[in-house]
Design a protein around this motif. Structure first.
Motif, PDB file in Angstrom:
ATOM      1  N   VAL A  32      24.522   4.057  11.934  1.00  0.00           N
ATOM      2  CA  VAL A  32      24.489   2.768  11.231  1.00  0.00           C
ATOM      3  C   VAL A  32      25.199   2.915   9.888  1.00  0.00           C
ATOM      4  CG1 VAL A  32      22.994   1.069  10.116  1.00  0.00           C
ATOM      5  CG2 VAL A  32      22.387   2.003  12.365  1.00  0.00           C
ATOM      6  N   ARG A  33      26.112   1.996   9.610  1.00  0.00           N
ATOM      7  CA  ARG A  33      26.837   2.001   8.340  1.00  0.00           C
ATOM      8  C   ARG A  33      26.618   0.726   7.544  1.00  0.00           C
ATOM      9  NH1 ARG A  33      26.266   6.241   9.221  1.00  0.00           N
ATOM     10  NH2 ARG A  33      27.684   7.957   9.662  1.00  0.00           N
ATOM     11  N   ARG A  34      26.334  -0.378   8.228  1.00  0.00           N
ATOM     12  CA  ARG A  34      26.053  -1.651   7.551  1.00  0.00           C
ATOM     13  C   ARG A  34      24.603  -2.027   7.805  1.00  0.00           C
ATOM     14  NH1 ARG A  34      29.694  -5.985   9.767  1.00  0.00           N
ATOM     15  NH2 ARG A  34      29.519  -4.819  11.722  1.00  0.00           N
ATOM     16  N   VAL A  35      23.913  -2.399   6.743  1.00  0.00           N
ATOM     17  CA  VAL A  35      22.472  -2.617   6.823  1.00  0.00           C
ATOM     18  C   VAL A  35      22.126  -3.992   6.265  1.00  0.00           C
ATOM     19  CG1 VAL A  35      20.207  -1.850   6.008  1.00  0.00           C
ATOM     20  CG2 VAL A  35      21.926  -0.168   6.658  1.00  0.00           C
ATOM     21  N   ARG A  36      21.203  -4.652   6.961  1.00  0.00           N
ATOM     22  CA  ARG A  36      20.662  -5.925   6.485  1.00  0.00           C
ATOM     23  C   ARG A  36      19.169  -5.776   6.244  1.00  0.00           C
ATOM     24  NH1 ARG A  36      21.385 -10.513  10.792  1.00  0.00           N
ATOM     25  NH2 ARG A  36      20.240  -8.935  11.998  1.00  0.00           N
ATOM     26  N   THR A  37      18.696  -6.428   5.206  1.00  0.00           N
ATOM     27  CA  THR A  37      17.259  -6.541   4.985  1.00  0.00           C
ATOM     28  C   THR A  37      16.983  -7.942   4.478  1.00  0.00           C
ATOM     29  OG1 THR A  37      15.322  -5.408   4.064  1.00  0.00           O
ATOM     30  CG2 THR A  37      17.179  -5.771   2.564  1.00  0.00           C
ATOM     31  N   MET A  38      15.719  -8.326   4.465  1.00  0.00           N
ATOM     32  CA  MET A  38      15.318  -9.624   3.953  1.00  0.00           C
ATOM     33  C   MET A  38      14.518  -9.432   2.676  1.00  0.00           C
ATOM     34  SD  MET A  38      16.625 -11.688   6.173  1.00  0.00           S
ATOM     35  CE  MET A  38      15.898 -13.226   5.600  1.00  0.00           C
ATOM     36  N   PHE A  93      25.736  -1.624  12.943  1.00  0.00           N
ATOM     37  CA  PHE A  93      24.905  -2.538  12.156  1.00  0.00           C
ATOM     38  C   PHE A  93      23.434  -2.253  12.417  1.00  0.00           C
ATOM     39  CE2 PHE A  93      23.062  -6.592  10.838  1.00  0.00           C
ATOM     40  CZ  PHE A  93      23.814  -6.887   9.707  1.00  0.00           C
ATOM     41  N   GLY A  94      22.638  -2.266  11.340  1.00  0.00           N
ATOM     42  CA  GLY A  94      21.214  -2.006  11.487  1.00  0.00           C
ATOM     43  C   GLY A  94      20.385  -2.888  10.581  1.00  0.00           C
ATOM     44  N   ASP A  95      19.085  -2.924  10.856  1.00  0.00           N
ATOM     45  CA  ASP A  95      18.154  -3.744  10.084  1.00  0.00           C
ATOM     46  C   ASP A  95      17.041  -2.893   9.494  1.00  0.00           C
ATOM     47  OD1 ASP A  95      18.725  -6.709  10.219  1.00  0.00           O
ATOM     48  OD2 ASP A  95      18.832  -6.222  12.353  1.00  0.00           O
ATOM     49  N   THR A 135       7.557  -0.821   6.276  1.00  0.00           N
ATOM     50  CA  THR A 135       8.856  -1.301   6.729  1.00  0.00           C
ATOM     51  C   THR A 135       9.148  -0.696   8.084  1.00  0.00           C
ATOM     52  OG1 THR A 135      11.149  -1.716   6.060  1.00  0.00           O
ATOM     53  CG2 THR A 135      10.340   0.528   5.790  1.00  0.00           C
ATOM     54  N   SER A 136      10.071  -1.324   8.806  1.00  0.00           N
ATOM     55  CA  SER A 136      10.599  -0.727  10.033  1.00  0.00           C
ATOM     56  C   SER A 136      12.109  -0.744   9.943  1.00  0.00           C
ATOM     57  CB  SER A 136      10.118  -1.477  11.281  1.00  0.00           C
ATOM     58  OG  SER A 136      10.634  -2.793  11.315  1.00  0.00           O
ATOM     59  N   ALA A 137      12.756   0.076  10.762  1.00  0.00           N
ATOM     60  CA  ALA A 137      14.210   0.195  10.713  1.00  0.00           C
ATOM     61  C   ALA A 137      14.731   0.456  12.113  1.00  0.00           C
ATOM     62  CB  ALA A 137      14.630   1.329   9.774  1.00  0.00           C
TER      63      ALA A 137
END
Length: 298
Positions: free
Chosen positions: A107-113, A73-75, A60-62
């Motif tokens: 980062v406080r809000r995170v998105r992933t797929m 916001f982060g991924d 994974t990457s971040a």
């Protein structure tokens, strides 16, 4: 098994793993190695691998998201584990490494797929399912015919363009792109890294529809051997409704096929009806679905 920072020499193993888990994604060894050697310029990007007895079995990457004005916001990008190594806690360990990296960066809000069969994993780790993304494929045998542009429009390979013109069109076309956060803070430096200087970008096949000295629409091709990824097809709002995005994408597919590409892949948010309609007319068929998933870090 151990989780460690990814290194440039991991690139071949990472690409091989991706081919098993996500065969519809296209990123070659050299572009992956470059990303690990020279990370994105907006800062904060990192990648982790899971290694078992010297074999890379997870990735994974971040990063803080570099294309939105939302500063918190982060991924967590493309977290995946080889099917033969699942249900051993590897995905959880990779997720923890990624969130531990993002938290100190603000980062406080995170998105992933997540793939459909991984939604249970996402929910168990506090994610809420948000948006569906469709992945599609097109067999380029036969390839689309090279289209004839309307009067006043030229179809040019992006190799013939000033990249600043393409960047301006990219920014303008992305303003209303469906997604979890707006794409409203894409710097030229970031765009140059992600797009123009990407080692996989085929500047001879990637095509722009140019009108009056401006890029009205464009379609980008990233290639690895005989496979390609339609990285982004966009149309500047002032030029919409004229079929120029379909024109540019058709020309890009034709040029890619002429250069040896045999299959094309792409992805679209399920809310992006205009682009889904273009792909349907071109003959794309759905091959997979992923879902964006959101959570808040505590």
């Amino acid at each position: 098994m151990r989780i460690r920072l990814a290194q440039p020499d991991d690139a071949p193993a990472v690409v091989a793993l991706r081919a098993v888990v996500h065969p519809y994604l296209v990123r070659g060894v050299e572009s992956t190695r470059k990303m690990l050697t020279d990370p994105p310029p907006h800062g904060g990007w990192t990648a982790f691998v899971a290694e078992d007895a010297g074999r890379v079995v997870g990735w994974t990457s971040a990063e803080p998201t570099g294309t939105t004005a939302a500063a918190d916001f982060g991924d967590i990008n493309l977290l995946h584990v080889h099917p033969d190594w699942r249900r051993r806690g590897i995905g959880t360990a990779l997720l923890k490494a990624a969130t531990d990296h993002l938290g100190p960066l603000g980062v406080r809000r995170v998105r992933t797929m997540a793939q459909t069969d991984s939604l249970g994993f996402a929910r168990r780790h506090g994610f809420t399912v948000s948006r569906e993304v469709r992945y599609s494929a097109l067999d380029l045998n036969p390839a689309p015919a090279l289209p004839v542009p309307p009067p006043g429009v030229r179809l040019l390979p992006i190799a013939d363009l000033d990249p600043h013109l393409l960047y301006a069109a990219d920014v303008a076309s992305a303003v209303d792109e469906p997604g979890d956060v707006p794409v409203d803070a894409k710097s030229y430096e970031s765009w140059q890294y992600d797009v123009w200087d990407n080692l996989g970008l085929d500047k001879a096949a990637s095509t722009a529809a140019v009108s009056g000295g401006e890029v009205a629409a464009f379609s980008l091709v990233k290639r690895d051997g005989d496979r390609m990824w339609s990285d982004y097809t966009g149309s500047v709002p002032a030029y919409r409704g004229r079929g120029l995005a379909r024109l540019a994408k058709t020309a890009a597919l034709h040029r890619a096929a002429a250069a040896g590409v045999r299959i094309a892949y792409t992805s679209n948010d399920e809310a992006n009806a205009p682009m889904l309609a273009i792909n349907a007319r071109l003959g794309y068929r759905p091959v997979a679905a992923q879902w964006s998933c959101l959570t808040e870090l505590t």
